[in-house]
Scaffold this active site. Structure first.
Site, mmCIF file in Angstrom:
data_model
loop_
_atom_site.group_PDB
_atom_site.id
_atom_site.type_symbol
_atom_site.label_atom_id
_atom_site.label_comp_id
_atom_site.label_asym_id
_atom_site.label_seq_id
_atom_site.Cartn_x
_atom_site.Cartn_y
_atom_site.Cartn_z
ATOM 1 N N ILE A 12 2.472 3.086 -13.065
ATOM 2 C CA ILE A 12 2.277 4.337 -12.823
ATOM 3 C C ILE A 12 2.908 5.156 -13.896
ATOM 4 O O ILE A 12 2.311 6.259 -14.201
ATOM 5 C CB ILE A 12 2.964 4.655 -11.443
ATOM 6 C CG1 ILE A 12 2.360 3.679 -10.251
ATOM 7 C CG2 ILE A 12 2.514 6.097 -11.222
ATOM 8 C CD1 ILE A 12 2.997 3.695 -8.977
ATOM 9 N N ASP A 58 18.480 1.334 -20.310
ATOM 10 C CA ASP A 58 18.836 0.935 -18.763
ATOM 11 C C ASP A 58 19.107 2.350 -18.240
ATOM 12 O O ASP A 58 20.015 3.050 -18.577
ATOM 13 C CB ASP A 58 19.671 -0.104 -18.466
ATOM 14 C CG ASP A 58 19.333 -0.689 -16.972
ATOM 15 O OD1 ASP A 58 19.163 -1.838 -16.959
ATOM 16 O OD2 ASP A 58 19.819 0.282 -16.248
ATOM 17 N N LYS A 84 10.461 -3.043 -7.181
ATOM 18 C CA LYS A 84 9.255 -2.558 -6.128
ATOM 19 C C LYS A 84 8.665 -3.755 -5.313
ATOM 20 O O LYS A 84 7.675 -3.515 -4.580
ATOM 21 C CB LYS A 84 8.236 -1.849 -6.844
ATOM 22 C CG LYS A 84 7.343 -2.592 -7.931
ATOM 23 C CD LYS A 84 6.143 -2.040 -8.325
ATOM 24 C CE LYS A 84 5.443 -2.863 -9.160
ATOM 25 N NZ LYS A 84 3.986 -2.436 -9.469
ATOM 26 N N SER A 124 7.515 6.704 -1.703
ATOM 27 C CA SER A 124 6.389 6.010 -1.281
ATOM 28 C C SER A 124 6.149 6.218 0.204
ATOM 29 O O SER A 124 7.036 6.673 0.784
ATOM 30 C CB SER A 124 6.857 4.545 -1.471
ATOM 31 O OG SER A 124 6.187 3.801 -0.646
ATOM 32 N N TYR A 148 13.681 -2.628 0.281
ATOM 33 C CA TYR A 148 13.214 -1.559 -0.748
ATOM 34 C C TYR A 148 12.853 -0.267 -0.222
ATOM 35 O O TYR A 148 12.864 0.814 -0.686
ATOM 36 C CB TYR A 148 11.650 -2.377 -1.155
ATOM 37 C CG TYR A 148 10.708 -1.348 -1.999
ATOM 38 C CD1 TYR A 148 11.120 -0.989 -3.371
ATOM 39 C CD2 TYR A 148 9.555 -0.596 -1.165
ATOM 40 C CE1 TYR A 148 10.352 0.144 -3.800
ATOM 41 C CE2 TYR A 148 8.629 -0.005 -2.042
ATOM 42 C CZ TYR A 148 9.048 0.355 -3.356
ATOM 43 O OH TYR A 148 8.285 1.479 -3.886
ATOM 44 N N LYS A 152 14.202 4.050 -1.086
ATOM 45 C CA LYS A 152 13.413 5.116 -1.349
ATOM 46 C C LYS A 152 13.852 6.349 -0.285
ATOM 47 O O LYS A 152 13.984 7.446 -0.518
ATOM 48 C CB LYS A 152 11.938 4.751 -1.139
ATOM 49 C CG LYS A 152 11.271 3.963 -1.990
ATOM 50 C CD LYS A 152 11.258 4.599 -3.429
ATOM 51 C CE LYS A 152 10.555 3.754 -4.440
ATOM 52 N NZ LYS A 152 10.894 3.990 -5.815
ATOM 53 N N ASN A 178 -1.306 3.904 -1.586
ATOM 54 C CA ASN A 178 -1.400 2.755 -2.362
ATOM 55 C C ASN A 178 -2.147 2.859 -3.592
ATOM 56 O O ASN A 178 -3.596 3.018 -3.655
ATOM 57 C CB ASN A 178 -2.259 1.893 -1.391
ATOM 58 C CG ASN A 178 -1.541 1.153 -0.252
ATOM 59 O OD1 ASN A 178 -1.016 1.839 0.620
ATOM 60 N ND2 ASN A 178 -1.543 -0.091 0.023
ATOM 61 N N LEU A 199 -3.223 -6.128 -2.568
ATOM 62 C CA LEU A 199 -4.365 -6.590 -2.671
ATOM 63 C C LEU A 199 -5.215 -6.455 -3.832
ATOM 64 O O LEU A 199 -5.946 -7.345 -4.226
ATOM 65 C CB LEU A 199 -4.963 -5.662 -1.497
ATOM 66 C CG LEU A 199 -6.519 -6.002 -1.054
ATOM 67 C CD1 LEU A 199 -6.658 -7.474 -0.614
ATOM 68 C CD2 LEU A 199 -7.033 -4.852 -0.271
ATOM 69 N N ARG A 291 -0.002 -11.011 7.943
ATOM 70 C CA ARG A 291 1.399 -10.960 7.137
ATOM 71 C C ARG A 291 2.410 -10.246 7.677
ATOM 72 O O ARG A 291 2.176 -9.194 8.530
ATOM 73 C CB ARG A 291 1.063 -10.275 5.734
ATOM 74 C CG ARG A 291 2.027 -10.156 4.687
ATOM 75 C CD ARG A 291 1.851 -9.815 3.213
ATOM 76 N NE ARG A 291 1.445 -8.273 3.327
ATOM 77 C CZ ARG A 291 0.970 -7.650 2.419
ATOM 78 N NH1 ARG A 291 0.804 -8.554 0.977
ATOM 79 N NH2 ARG A 291 0.978 -6.532 2.543
#
Ligand code: NAD
Ligand code: UD1
Length: 336
Positions: A12, A58, A84, A124, A148, A152, A178, A199, A291
């Site tokens: 991104i 870093d 992520k 997110s 994760y 956020k 997404n 996906l 899932r």
């Protein structure tokens, strides 16, 4: 104007560097290359005819960060650098809290030290946890279902508290739905290491012959065709969303959060069909059990960004799969 783009070699961040450049804002990339290739820099140059400044570093390294910020007269930070993978975060929570939360705090302290007051943060839709209602707007309750996601949630809280304490600071959390697709040139896109969790890269790798078939996780959801529905957003729309948010609030202060999505949901089968059309190839699939942790449906109320940022996603599902295929077929193994 120069801005620091942490994680700017990643999926991104790199596409956002293009949008920044096109808006006349100069990105300086800061990345430790833990999940990206140095070759991204060449691809960015082919696309923009500009060699962006890059510092391999870093965000835990406060001294290097401060030096970079001062030497380049950085005015704001676009903060993409993070780990992520949801599944991995459950196996290695401390690594995620360290890299995504502690290191971000270190970076915020460094920003304060050198006098940088504005940050655009990659959040997110995962901060909404299990949706209580749809479409999801920014006032939806915040929670998470995995480490994760908690990183956020925590960073958003840290940013909000920091803005309360320092009233001339600006923090904008952009809650991505997404992100998919690639730059239309086909020179830059997403190439996850190992087996893709998401996906679109899985479909792309199946279409190009790297994988035999794709498992569709569940066909008994309460959706039109029984498969999961998500709000996929083209990476270039996502990229311009960052620029719009920054420009709209350049003179403002405080903590703000925006959804970046299209407001439309597509099922797994619809995405596969669109991809088959783009690639002119069959994408073999099998139905598999749901899932763990997945929800049936998720899509954004994207009206706040439209109203306040004058931004709206413009590219449809076919453009997303066209560009994804263009990239995947040019670079079947990514940039390595
Ligand atoms: P990515 O892995 O492609 O990019 C992240 C970049 O950050 C990589 O280049 C990596 O090398 C770098 N990085 C990681 N830790 C670092 C550190 N400590 N110091 C310096 N560099 C570091 O991921 P992406 O998909 O581009 O995601 C960017 C951001 O957007 C992340 O914060 C991610 O959590 C968030 N996000 C991503 C998605 C998605 O679907 N891709 C969805 C919602 C939010
Ligand atoms: C996942 C993460 C989310 C993260 C987002 C980034 C989980 C549980 N959630 O969301 O925290 O912010 O990625 O984009 O990991 N699917 C298949 N077969 C596959 C892969 C996916 O059928 O091989 C289905 C999923 O069941 C889902 C849809 O495709 O219905 C999208 O999945 P994915 O791309 O992984 O995104 P999310 O699950 O929405």
């Amino acid at each position: 104007m120069k801005v620091l783009v942490t994680g700017g070699m990643g999926y991104i961040g790199s596409h956002t560097c293009i949008a920044l450049h096109e808006a006349g804002i100069t990105p300086v990339i800061y990345d430790n290359l833990s999940n990206s290739s140095i070759r991204v820099l060449d691809q960015l140059e082919k696309i923009t005819q500009q060699r962006f400044d890059f510092v391999e570093g870093d965000i835990n390294d406060s001294a290097k960060l401060a030096k970079t910020m001062v030497e380049h007269s950085i005015e704001a930070v676009f903060h993409f650098a993070a780990l992520k993978a949801v599944g991995e975060s459950a196996e290695q929570p401390l690594r995620y809290y360290q890299n995504n939360v502690s290191a971000t705090t270190t970076m915020l302290l460094t920003m304060a030290e050198v006098g940088i007051k504005a940050i655009i943060f990659s959040s997110s839709a995962t901060v909404y946890g299990d949706p209580k209602y749809l479409p999801i707007d920014e006032t939806h309750p915040i929670s998470s279902t995995n480490p994760y996601g908690w990183t956020k949630v925590m960073v958003e809280q840290i940013l909000e508290d920091n803005c309360k304490a320092n009233q001339d600071n600006l923090a904008i959390a952009l809650r991505y739905f997404n992100p998919v697709g690639a730059h239309p040139s086909g020179l830059l896109g997403e190439s996850p290491n190992g087996i893709p969790n998401n996906l679109m890269p899985f479909i792309a790798q199946t279409a190009v012959g790297r994988r035999e078939f794709i498992n569709i996780f569940g066909n008994d959801y309460d959706t039109a065709d029984g498969t999961g529905v998500r709000d996929y957003i083209h990476i270039m729309d996502l990229a311009t969303g960052h620029v719009a948010a920054f420009l709209a609030h350049q003179k403002d202060a405080g903590f703000l959060a925006y959804n970046l999505g299209t407001g439309e949901g597509y099922s797994v089968l619809e995405v596969i069909n669109a991809f088959e059309k783009s690639s002119n190839k069959q994408v073999p699939y099998k139905f598999a059990p749901r899932r763990a942790g997945d929800i049936a449906c998720n899509y954004a109320d994207a009206s706040l960004a439209k109203q306040k940022l004058n931004w709206t996603a413009t590219l449809d599902l076919q453009a997303m799969t066209d560009d994804s295929w263009n990239w995947q077929s040019k670079y079947p193994n990514g940039l390595e």
